[in-house]
Scaffold this active site. Sequence first.
Site, short mmCIF file in Angstrom:
data_model
loop_
_atom_site.label_atom_id
_atom_site.label_comp_id
_atom_site.label_asym_id
_atom_site.label_seq_id
_atom_site.Cartn_x
_atom_site.Cartn_y
_atom_site.Cartn_z
N ASN A 111 0.78 -1.09 -0.09
CA ASN A 111 0.04 0.04 -0.07
C ASN A 111 0.91 1.08 0.03
OD1 ASN A 111 -2.40 1.53 0.38
ND2 ASN A 111 -1.78 2.09 2.41
N HIS A 113 1.03 5.12 1.16
CA HIS A 113 0.30 5.95 1.95
C HIS A 113 1.13 7.31 2.19
CE1 HIS A 113 -2.09 6.99 5.52
NE2 HIS A 113 -0.91 7.38 5.92
N SER A 140 4.83 6.59 2.20
CA SER A 140 5.52 5.21 2.74
C SER A 140 5.03 4.20 1.65
CB SER A 140 5.34 4.89 3.90
OG SER A 140 5.74 6.02 4.80
N ASP A 149 -2.87 0.64 7.82
CA ASP A 149 -1.40 1.50 7.59
C ASP A 149 -0.47 1.19 8.72
OD1 ASP A 149 -2.71 2.79 5.39
OD2 ASP A 149 -3.43 4.41 6.89
#
Length: 221
Positions: A111, A113, A140, A149
């Site tokens: 992911n 972020h 990130s 997250d």
Amino acid sequence: MKQGFLKAAVLISGTGSNLKALIDAIGTTRLDLNIVQVVSNRAEAAGIAHATTAAIPVSVISHADFPDRQSHDAAVAKVLEQSGAELIILAGYMRILSEDFTRHFSGRMINLHPSLLPLYKGLDTYNRVLESGDNETGASIHFVTAGLDSGPVIAQVKLPVLPGDDADSLKARLGPLEHKLLIATVDLFCKREITYRQDAVLFLGEIIKQPLQLKPDGRFI
Ligand code: GRF
């Protein structure tokens, strides 16, 4: 270590500028990536057009059509498995994921972020950075685990916060850096240089103690 093109699926909910950056990088650099599937949970996501233009299969799986998170995630997982994707890239996919889904794709889902994790998990990161008075922020990329997250961070890029910055200016400056970070990180996956083991990131077989840092020339230190 490279063994041919890496098959990936990209999940989006909105603009899809990061998806577009990956598609462009495949065409212009030596990114050995084959995007085999795009999934959007919103039919109106502008990013769908980028996939269509590049002749990438798109599935719109609207969360509104499912009774609960579990059943929506199961439908998405089915499409992802059928696509043969080895890496699942969440690029602006604005959904909280069920634990089953994160467990199913453990070690092969990442992911992007817009903060220097572990700082500012969740939404509205730019305003929270500004309110805190931090003099730097960034983006990130992390492996996805059950916590929001919260998975181990693979790589980051930093950005100074300037006097007079607001959420829009931060977002505008961070966007191009996010694109570079995503391309460079996915490139490491394409070269099979990043793996996941028991909540840790391995780079070239060694556990990293700090996230890799992207430098302005688009390489990692
Ligand atoms: C990016 O800022 C990313 O960090 C966050 O969602 C945004 C996606 O932008 N997760 P786009 O849809 O790729 O333009």
